[in-house]
Scaffold this motif. Structure first.
Motif, PDB file in Angstrom:
ATOM      1  N   ALA A  58     -47.451  16.789 -50.158  1.00 51.67           N
ATOM      2  CA  ALA A  58     -48.488  16.130 -50.858  1.00 51.67           C
ATOM      3  C   ALA A  58     -49.219  16.445 -52.046  1.00 51.67           C
ATOM      4  O   ALA A  58     -49.836  15.600 -52.591  1.00 51.67           O
ATOM      5  CB  ALA A  58     -49.709  15.745 -49.936  1.00 51.67           C
ATOM      6  N   SER A  59     -48.896  17.635 -52.608  1.00 49.35           N
ATOM      7  CA  SER A  59     -49.647  18.096 -53.724  1.00 49.35           C
ATOM      8  C   SER A  59     -48.729  19.238 -54.314  1.00 49.35           C
ATOM      9  O   SER A  59     -47.654  19.544 -53.852  1.00 49.35           O
ATOM     10  CB  SER A  59     -50.824  18.603 -53.269  1.00 49.35           C
ATOM     11  OG  SER A  59     -50.846  19.982 -52.726  1.00 49.35           O
ATOM     12  N   PRO A  60     -49.252  19.779 -55.333  1.00 50.09           N
ATOM     13  CA  PRO A  60     -48.420  20.546 -56.053  1.00 50.09           C
ATOM     14  C   PRO A  60     -48.516  22.221 -55.746  1.00 50.09           C
ATOM     15  O   PRO A  60     -48.066  22.975 -55.950  1.00 50.09           O
ATOM     16  CB  PRO A  60     -48.674  20.629 -57.617  1.00 50.09           C
ATOM     17  CG  PRO A  60     -50.242  19.944 -57.513  1.00 50.09           C
ATOM     18  CD  PRO A  60     -50.153  19.080 -56.286  1.00 50.09           C
ATOM     19  N   VAL A  61     -49.527  22.292 -54.592  1.00 53.70           N
ATOM     20  CA  VAL A  61     -49.995  23.516 -54.151  1.00 53.70           C
ATOM     21  C   VAL A  61     -48.821  24.034 -53.103  1.00 53.70           C
ATOM     22  O   VAL A  61     -48.299  23.104 -52.378  1.00 53.70           O
ATOM     23  CB  VAL A  61     -51.271  23.295 -53.199  1.00 53.70           C
ATOM     24  CG1 VAL A  61     -51.379  24.843 -52.540  1.00 53.70           C
ATOM     25  CG2 VAL A  61     -52.541  22.928 -54.266  1.00 53.70           C
ATOM     26  N   GLN A  62     -48.264  25.138 -53.404  1.00 56.11           N
ATOM     27  CA  GLN A  62     -47.485  25.877 -52.529  1.00 56.11           C
ATOM     28  C   GLN A  62     -47.782  26.001 -51.152  1.00 56.11           C
ATOM     29  O   GLN A  62     -48.833  26.431 -50.644  1.00 56.11           O
ATOM     30  CB  GLN A  62     -46.817  27.131 -53.177  1.00 56.11           C
ATOM     31  CG  GLN A  62     -46.294  27.183 -54.571  1.00 56.11           C
ATOM     32  CD  GLN A  62     -44.948  26.515 -54.388  1.00 56.11           C
ATOM     33  OE1 GLN A  62     -43.987  27.092 -53.570  1.00 56.11           O
ATOM     34  NE2 GLN A  62     -44.640  25.795 -55.439  1.00 56.11           N
ATOM     35  N   ALA A  63     -46.765  25.726 -50.209  1.00 56.95           N
ATOM     36  CA  ALA A  63     -46.938  25.912 -48.731  1.00 56.95           C
ATOM     37  C   ALA A  63     -47.391  27.496 -48.479  1.00 56.95           C
ATOM     38  O   ALA A  63     -48.340  27.740 -47.605  1.00 56.95           O
ATOM     39  CB  ALA A  63     -45.576  25.492 -47.776  1.00 56.95           C
ATOM     40  N   GLY A  64     -46.569  28.457 -49.209  1.00 56.28           N
ATOM     41  CA  GLY A  64     -47.101  29.904 -48.882  1.00 56.28           C
ATOM     42  C   GLY A  64     -48.761  30.049 -49.065  1.00 56.28           C
ATOM     43  O   GLY A  64     -49.265  30.993 -48.488  1.00 56.28           O
ATOM     44  N   LEU A  65     -49.244  29.438 -50.093  1.00 50.88           N
ATOM     45  CA  LEU A  65     -50.600  29.701 -50.376  1.00 50.88           C
ATOM     46  C   LEU A  65     -51.489  29.496 -49.157  1.00 50.88           C
ATOM     47  O   LEU A  65     -52.343  30.266 -48.846  1.00 50.88           O
ATOM     48  CB  LEU A  65     -50.956  28.827 -51.826  1.00 50.88           C
ATOM     49  CG  LEU A  65     -52.383  29.275 -52.121  1.00 50.88           C
ATOM     50  CD1 LEU A  65     -52.605  30.721 -52.637  1.00 50.88           C
ATOM     51  CD2 LEU A  65     -52.797  28.208 -53.300  1.00 50.88           C
ATOM     52  N   VAL A  66     -51.369  28.199 -48.706  1.00 47.26           N
ATOM     53  CA  VAL A  66     -52.130  27.766 -47.550  1.00 47.26           C
ATOM     54  C   VAL A  66     -51.812  28.787 -46.252  1.00 47.26           C
ATOM     55  O   VAL A  66     -52.530  28.936 -45.655  1.00 47.26           O
ATOM     56  CB  VAL A  66     -51.619  26.313 -47.255  1.00 47.26           C
ATOM     57  CG1 VAL A  66     -52.596  25.918 -45.974  1.00 47.26           C
ATOM     58  CG2 VAL A  66     -52.306  25.466 -48.493  1.00 47.26           C
ATOM     59  N   VAL A  67     -50.465  28.890 -46.002  1.00 48.00           N
ATOM     60  CA  VAL A  67     -50.102  29.489 -45.031  1.00 48.00           C
ATOM     61  C   VAL A  67     -50.438  31.158 -44.829  1.00 48.00           C
ATOM     62  O   VAL A  67     -50.840  31.499 -44.073  1.00 48.00           O
ATOM     63  CB  VAL A  67     -48.582  29.290 -44.495  1.00 48.00           C
ATOM     64  CG1 VAL A  67     -48.016  30.171 -43.395  1.00 48.00           C
ATOM     65  CG2 VAL A  67     -48.294  28.066 -44.321  1.00 48.00           C
ATOM     66  N   GLY A  68     -50.200  31.550 -46.007  1.00 45.72           N
ATOM     67  CA  GLY A  68     -50.357  33.064 -46.171  1.00 45.72           C
ATOM     68  C   GLY A  68     -51.952  33.293 -46.193  1.00 45.72           C
ATOM     69  O   GLY A  68     -52.325  34.199 -45.329  1.00 45.72           O
TER      70      GLY A  68
END
Length: 178
Positions: free
Chosen positions: A146-156
């Motif tokens: 839903a956004s340009p934020v990478q999944a790895g940033l949130v998950v990590g």
């Protein structure tokens, strides 16, 4: 607190501290978040080292205690299945060109593996930890889609915080008087 329980809590702090350190290194972030991730990684590594100290000290007190072969075997099978699913899933995602979602998959696999590990390790709190990790993975997926934020940033970041918090809790439990 008996030596076997103290050793188990030390191992929990050691293993989860190491894995929290690894998760904190997953995201590519800009300052100030990058600084916070480095600090978190350092704290998680310190927690792991303190867990190792607890294990060494507890081992002296548990030298004559036999291990539990059945539990050790179940633990090994659970971890082997976890690793196989994570590696194969990561290879499939990479082959499909969806490498960004590898942290999401790995976080789900790690979260799910805590459910069968809870009875083996006699730690029922691993179940809510596993559920929380799955929710972090889901959050990372939703944010990435839903956004340009990478999944790895949130998950990590999320997985690192959860694992480090649990490692620190295990370490604090060893500080209680017997």
């Amino acid at each position: 607190m008996d030596a076997r329980w103290r050793r188990q809590a030390g191992l929990t702090a050691l293993y989860l501290g190491v894995f929290a350190t690894i998760w904190f290194s997953v995201p590519a972030a800009e300052p100030p978040l990058r600084t916070a991730l480095v600090v978190g990684s350092g704290l998680a590594l310190l927690t792991a080292l303190l867990g190792a100290v607890v294990v060494v000290k507890a081992r002296r007190g548990a030298a004559a205690m036999p291990g539990n072969r059945a539990a050790d075997r179940r633990y090994g099978v659970i971890v082997a299945v976890e690793l196989a699913v994570a590696v194969l899933g990561a290879l499939v995602l990479a082959g499909l060109g969806w490498s960004e979602f590898v942290p999401v998959l790995v976080c789900v696999v790690v979260g799910v593996h805590f459910v069968p590990l809870a009875p083996v390790l006699r730690d029922r709190l691993l179940v809510p930890l596993g559920v929380a990790l799955c929710l972090v993975a889901l959050s990372g997926l939703v944010v990435a889609l839903a956004s340009p934020v990478q999944a790895g940033l949130v998950v990590g970041t999320g997985a690192g915080l959860l694992l480090w918090s649990y490692a620190a809790l295990a370490l604090l439990r060893t500080a209680r008087p017997a």
